[in-house]
Structure formats: structure tokens, C-alpha cells
Design a protein around this motif. Structure first.
Motif, short mmCIF file in Angstrom:
data_model
loop_
_atom_site.label_atom_id
_atom_site.label_comp_id
_atom_site.label_asym_id
_atom_site.label_seq_id
_atom_site.Cartn_x
_atom_site.Cartn_y
_atom_site.Cartn_z
N PHE A 122 50.76 40.99 28.91
CA PHE A 122 49.98 40.83 30.15
C PHE A 122 50.13 39.44 30.75
N SER A 123 50.68 38.49 29.97
CA SER A 123 50.65 37.09 30.40
C SER A 123 52.00 36.56 30.86
N ARG A 124 52.96 37.46 31.05
CA ARG A 124 54.32 37.00 31.35
C ARG A 124 54.40 36.09 32.59
N ALA A 125 53.56 36.37 33.59
CA ALA A 125 53.68 35.61 34.85
C ALA A 125 52.81 34.36 34.87
N LEU A 126 52.10 34.09 33.77
CA LEU A 126 51.15 32.97 33.78
C LEU A 126 51.83 31.60 33.71
N GLU A 127 51.29 30.66 34.46
CA GLU A 127 51.60 29.24 34.24
C GLU A 127 50.56 28.75 33.23
N ILE A 128 51.02 28.16 32.14
CA ILE A 128 50.09 27.75 31.07
C ILE A 128 50.03 26.23 31.00
N PHE A 129 48.81 25.69 31.01
CA PHE A 129 48.60 24.24 30.95
C PHE A 129 47.84 23.93 29.68
N GLU A 130 48.47 23.20 28.78
CA GLU A 130 47.80 22.81 27.53
C GLU A 130 47.37 21.36 27.65
N ILE A 131 46.06 21.14 27.56
CA ILE A 131 45.52 19.77 27.61
C ILE A 131 44.99 19.43 26.24
N ASP A 132 45.39 18.29 25.71
CA ASP A 132 44.86 17.91 24.40
C ASP A 132 44.95 16.40 24.23
N HIS A 133 44.26 15.94 23.22
CA HIS A 133 44.32 14.54 22.82
C HIS A 133 45.79 14.20 22.54
N PRO A 134 46.26 13.02 22.99
CA PRO A 134 47.69 12.69 22.85
C PRO A 134 48.22 12.86 21.43
#
Ligand SMILES: C[S@@+](CC[C@H](N)C(=O)[O-])C[C@H]1O[C@@H](n2cnc3c(N)ncnc32)[C@H](O)[C@@H]1O
Length: 324
Positions: A122-134
Motif C-alpha cells: 500500500f505504501s509504494r507511492a509514499l515519500e518517506i521522511f525519517e527524522i532522528d537524533h544525528p
């Protein structure tokens, strides 16, 4: 979290999801990546720390089956059921959001979440943004490289210390689109930040998320902090925190969460405590997943008075909608 080192809790939760996938009789997730993302050397270090905290009798018994020391620790960890259920709950919500046309997924404090590697259909078209501590994010990126994986251009890593930087400022460094709806997850993070930092993150979600955007997040009932953690996390949590070196810092009052959210521009859709989570996902099932009652997972929506239809038929913020 220790400033310069990766989050141990992120490694532990990754291993918990993998353990659930391979051990529980009726898994809610299929996450073999959870094991691969944690190098053997880290698992050995975990095992050594677990052994070091055992009394001599328990240590001798554990050493008779050294292969299961880490799994046994994770399976009996107070966080285990909640870690599994929160991922399933989030991905169920994300699936619904993508059905409505949402094309951006932002993981705040992503840790070793393997969604971008598993990429359900279901997620093939998603832009994914991962935010985390460096420190944690650099560790993850290196580990993905070491595993010989190259992620598609639709996966974006944004490193940020959310104790010192606003989510909106961090996202502005990426191709995240504020004029398109997004789905945000913020799992197992709020408890490590101050109330002020948490409210700032919630406010930022409301300000960068277009109308129709949603957030799923976990929090701990603040009564745990008032009562010194004895109500339902108790000693087990204190021990786990001592193991990981990442103490809990703050919670929310479930009676106030709807108004806390409203004041930052979010509308509460649902709030499940540990009991409700297990009613929905586990207690009577084969997995017997029972998170502590004081653990909550909540779902909220970016407020908007009158959503208007934007590009590609998706909802867009009405510029005249009130902001908090
Ligand atoms: C318990 S882990 C959860 C990771 C992931 N969401 C999961 O469910 O497995 C907590 C995460 O919060 C992140 N975190 C803690 N303090 C942070 C901070 N000040 N800024 C950014 N991320 C932070 C850690 O790096 C870690 O990835």
C-alpha cells in the motif's frame, strides 16, 4: 539519550519487532529487518549487560542457554507488547491515510523502524521522511549500507536533535511539502523529551501538516511521574531504563490530552490505553500482548475548519483556518 551515541532503546525496539515476527504465534507484523539492522556486536553487548545485572544464580541458569538470553530479556520487557502494537496501529492508520490519497509519511524519532525497507504494497507511492537524533540516524544509515541495501530516492533522512531544534525547521531542510497532507508517527519518543519539547513538536506537526494530515504518537500517563513510576510500570521499567541508560522524562494526563492537542492545533481522534490496546490487538489472542495500562497510543488530526481540495484531489489547508 547520551548525546553522542545511538539510542539503545531504538536497537531494543527493533529487536522486539523482529522477535515478535519470528516467535509469537500470530504476529501482527512481519519485520525480519528488525534483527538485521542490529549488528551482532551490539547484540553481544546487550547480552553482556543483561548478564551483568543478574544475580549469580540467574546468571548461571542463563549461561546454560546463552542463545536465548537476549530474546528472554526482550520478551519479558515491560515495553514489548506496546512496541509491537504501536507499530501495527500506526501502519493500519497509515494504510487508511494512503487510501485517502496521503503521499507523505514522516517518522519522528524513527530509530531503526524498518518501514522504509519493508515497504508494504500500500505504501509504494509514499515519500518517506525519517527524522532522528544525528547519532542514531548515522548509525542506521551506516548499517543499511553495511547490509548492502540501497534505498530509493523516495526515502529521505533528516537528522535533528528535537530537544534543541524545531521539527518544522528540520523538515524545511528536506523536500517535505507543507501543502500536501502527511501522516506522522512519533512512537516511543515523547517520553524521553520534556513537556515543552513535546508541545513544540506537536505544534510543529500542526503547523507543517496540511489539512487532513494525521499523527499517531505514544505517551505515558503522567501519573507515572507523579507516583514515581509505581503504578503499572514499576520496578520493571526502572530496571529497563537502567539497562538502556535512557530515563523517562515526561508524560501527559489522559484527561487533558484532547485539550493539550487542541491548543496546539490538533484534534484528538482516538486515545487507547494499554488495556484498550490489548483488547483490540492482543490480550485474548494467541500472542497475549498486554501493555501496561499507563501506556497510551493516540491518533490526532491537523485541525482545519473547511478543508478545500488541493492538487490531485487531496485535501489542503484552508488558509483562513484558525491556528493556535
Ligand atoms: C525508543 S526509540 C523509538 C524508535 C522508533 N520510533 C521505534 O518505535 O522503534 C526512541 C527514538 O527517539 C529518538 N530520540 C530521542 N531523543 C531525541 C531527540 N532529542 N531528538 C531526536 N530524536 C530523539 C532516538 O534517537 C530514538 O530513535
Amino acid at each position: 539519550m547520551i548525546e553522542s551515541s545511538r539510542s539503545r532503546t531504538a536497537l531494543a525496539t527493533s529487536l522486539m519487532r523482529a522477535l515478535h515476527s519470528r516467535r509469537d504465534p500470530s504476529p501482527l507484523l512481519d519485520d525480519p529487518w528488525g534483527d538485521r539492522l542490529v549488528p551482532e556486536s551490539e547484540r553481544d553487548r546487550f547480552g553482556q549487560r543483561i548478564l551483568a545485572r543478574m544475580d549469580s544464580g540467574a546468571r548461571a541458569a542463563a549461561l546454560r542457554a546463552p542463545g536465548s538470553i537476549l530474546d528472554d530479556f526482550l520478551l519479558t520487557n515491560v515495553a514489548y507488547a506496546g512496541v509491537v502494537i504501536r507499530s501495527r496501529y500506526t501502519e493500519d492508520g497509515l494504510r487508511e491515510a494512503t487510501n485517502r490519497g496521503t503521499l507523505q509519511y514522516v517518522l519522528i524519532g524513527a530509530g531503526l523502524d524498518s518501514f522504509a525497507l519493508r515497504r508494504p504494497s500500500f505504501s509504494r507511492a509514499l515519500e518517506i521522511f525519517e527524522i532522528d537524533h544525528p547519532a542514531t540516524q548515522a548509525f542506521k544509515i551506516q548499517r543499511i549500507k553495511d547490509c548492502g541495501i540501497s534505498l530509493p530516492a523516495s526515502v529521505h533522512f533528516v537528522s535533528a536533535d528535537l530537544a534543541n531544534e524545531d521539527l518544522a525547521t528540520a523538515l524545511a531542510r528536506s523536500s517535505f511539502r507543507r501543502d500536501e497532507p502527511a501522516f506522522f508517527s512519533w512512537l516511543g519518543v515523547a517520553v524521553y523529551l520534556t513537556r515543552e519539547a513535546n508541545l513544540a513538536t506537536l505544534r510543529a506537526v500542526a503547523s507543517v501538516g496540511a489539512a487532513g494530515s494525521e499523527l499517531v504518537f505514544t505517551y505515558v500517563d503522567q501519573i507515572e511521574f507523579v507516583s514515581g513510576g509505581s503504578r503499572s510500570l514499576g520496578d520493571a521499567n526502572a530496571k529497563a531504563v537502567a539497562m538502556m541508560g535512557e530515563p523517562y522524562v515526561s508524560g501527559f494526563d489522559p484527561k487533558e490530552i484532547a485539550s493539550d492537542l487542541m491548543h496546539v492545533g490538533l484534534e484528538l481522534i482516538e486515545d487507547l490505553d494499554g488495556t484498550k490496546m490489548s483488547e483490540r490487538y492482543g490480550r485474548t489472542g494467541a500472542n497475549a500482548l498486554q501493555p501496561p495500562v499507563c501506556l497510551h497510543i493516540a491518533r490526532a488530526r491537523v485541525q482545519s475548519d473547511q478543508p478545500v481540495v488541493g492538487r490531485m484531489g487531496r485535501a489542503k489547508r484552508n488558509p483562513s483556518a484558525p491556528r493556535y
